[in-house]
Scaffold this motif. Structure first.
Motif, short mmCIF file in Angstrom:
data_model
loop_
_atom_site.label_atom_id
_atom_site.label_comp_id
_atom_site.label_asym_id
_atom_site.label_seq_id
_atom_site.Cartn_x
_atom_site.Cartn_y
_atom_site.Cartn_z
N THR A 75 4.80 -13.20 -5.21
CA THR A 75 5.60 -11.98 -5.15
C THR A 75 4.70 -10.83 -4.69
O THR A 75 3.47 -10.94 -4.74
CB THR A 75 6.19 -11.60 -6.53
OG1 THR A 75 5.14 -11.12 -7.37
CG2 THR A 75 6.91 -12.78 -7.18
N ASN A 77 5.06 -7.72 -6.04
CA ASN A 77 5.44 -6.70 -7.02
C ASN A 77 4.25 -5.95 -7.61
O ASN A 77 4.44 -4.92 -8.24
CB ASN A 77 6.24 -7.34 -8.16
CG ASN A 77 7.56 -7.90 -7.67
OD1 ASN A 77 8.12 -7.41 -6.69
ND2 ASN A 77 8.05 -8.93 -8.32
N SER A 78 3.04 -6.45 -7.44
CA SER A 78 1.89 -5.78 -8.04
C SER A 78 1.53 -4.52 -7.26
O SER A 78 1.81 -4.40 -6.06
CB SER A 78 0.69 -6.72 -8.10
OG SER A 78 0.15 -6.90 -6.80
N GLN A 82 1.51 -4.04 -3.13
CA GLN A 82 2.30 -2.99 -2.49
C GLN A 82 1.41 -2.02 -1.73
O GLN A 82 1.81 -1.47 -0.70
CB GLN A 82 3.15 -2.27 -3.53
CG GLN A 82 4.25 -3.16 -4.06
CD GLN A 82 5.09 -2.49 -5.12
OE1 GLN A 82 5.05 -1.28 -5.30
NE2 GLN A 82 5.89 -3.29 -5.81
N ARG A 154 7.01 1.91 -1.08
CA ARG A 154 8.25 2.09 -1.86
C ARG A 154 9.26 2.96 -1.11
O ARG A 154 10.46 2.68 -1.11
CB ARG A 154 7.93 2.65 -3.24
CG ARG A 154 7.21 1.60 -4.09
CD ARG A 154 6.78 2.12 -5.42
NE ARG A 154 6.07 1.07 -6.17
CZ ARG A 154 5.36 1.30 -7.25
NH1 ARG A 154 5.26 2.52 -7.76
NH2 ARG A 154 4.75 0.29 -7.85
N GLU A 157 10.77 0.80 1.62
CA GLU A 157 11.80 -0.08 1.07
C GLU A 157 13.10 0.69 0.80
O GLU A 157 14.19 0.20 1.09
CB GLU A 157 11.33 -0.73 -0.23
CG GLU A 157 10.42 -1.92 -0.06
CD GLU A 157 10.18 -2.62 -1.37
OE1 GLU A 157 10.40 -3.84 -1.43
OE2 GLU A 157 9.78 -1.95 -2.35
#
Length: 170
Positions: A75, A77-78, A82, A154, A157
């Protein structure tokens, strides 16, 4: 000249390499090892002479290998993953990056780069205080830069950008 893009080309950072570099092990081992290892290798010239340059070469090879030796994370997500994805956005889709991110990221890159002066002078003169100051400024600036890259990722996204946008021709 865009130093980031030149660096990306010199490092041979293709799509697959970027995705592998997003592995937190790659990020953190790259943050924690190269500058202190490089400093110790260069300082080694006082005790082991020209043999120290072999150690310098090993560190430089590690810097090149690092983004390649870890598997792509399961993933992204860390924070560290990112940050890497945000850096890719920074390099590939800068036109989609908000102005306030651009000014801060540029200032952080310059600030981090200024750490090269005490780092290099400390290495030249065997001054551990200046060398450590340089490491702190370079690494601290880079970590703050990575944090800004997380924000950029972020935001990207939220604007509908995705991982696929980073791995397809632009």
């Amino acid at each position: 000249m865009d130093v980031g893009r030149v660096s990306e080309r010199l490092m041979g950072m293709q799509d697959e390499v970027w995705l592998r570099h997003a592995n937190p092990w790659s990020v953190w081992s790259r943050v924690l090892t190269p500058l202190p290892s490089l400093a110790l290798s260069i300082w080694g010239r006082a005790s082991i002479g020209n043999g120290a340059w072999g150690a310098v070469v090993i560190v430089l090879v590690w810097i090149w290998l690092n983004p390649r030796v870890f598997a792509q994370p399961k993933t992204f997500n860390s924070w560290s993953s990112q940050g890497v994805l945000g850096e890719r956005v920074w390099l590939r889709h800068r036109d989609k990056v908000a102005g306030h991110h651009k000014s801060v990221a540029n200032a952080l890159a310059i600030g981090s780069g200024l750490g090269l002066f005490p780092f290099a002078y400390g290495l030249l003169t065997y001054n551990p205080g200046l060398t450590c100051l340089g490491i702190v400024v370079i690494s601290g600036g880079k970590m703050w830069f990575v944090d800004r890259m997380v924000w950029i990722w972020r935001d990207f996204e939220h604007m509908g950008g995705s991982l696929e946008d980073l791995t397809t021709p632009h």
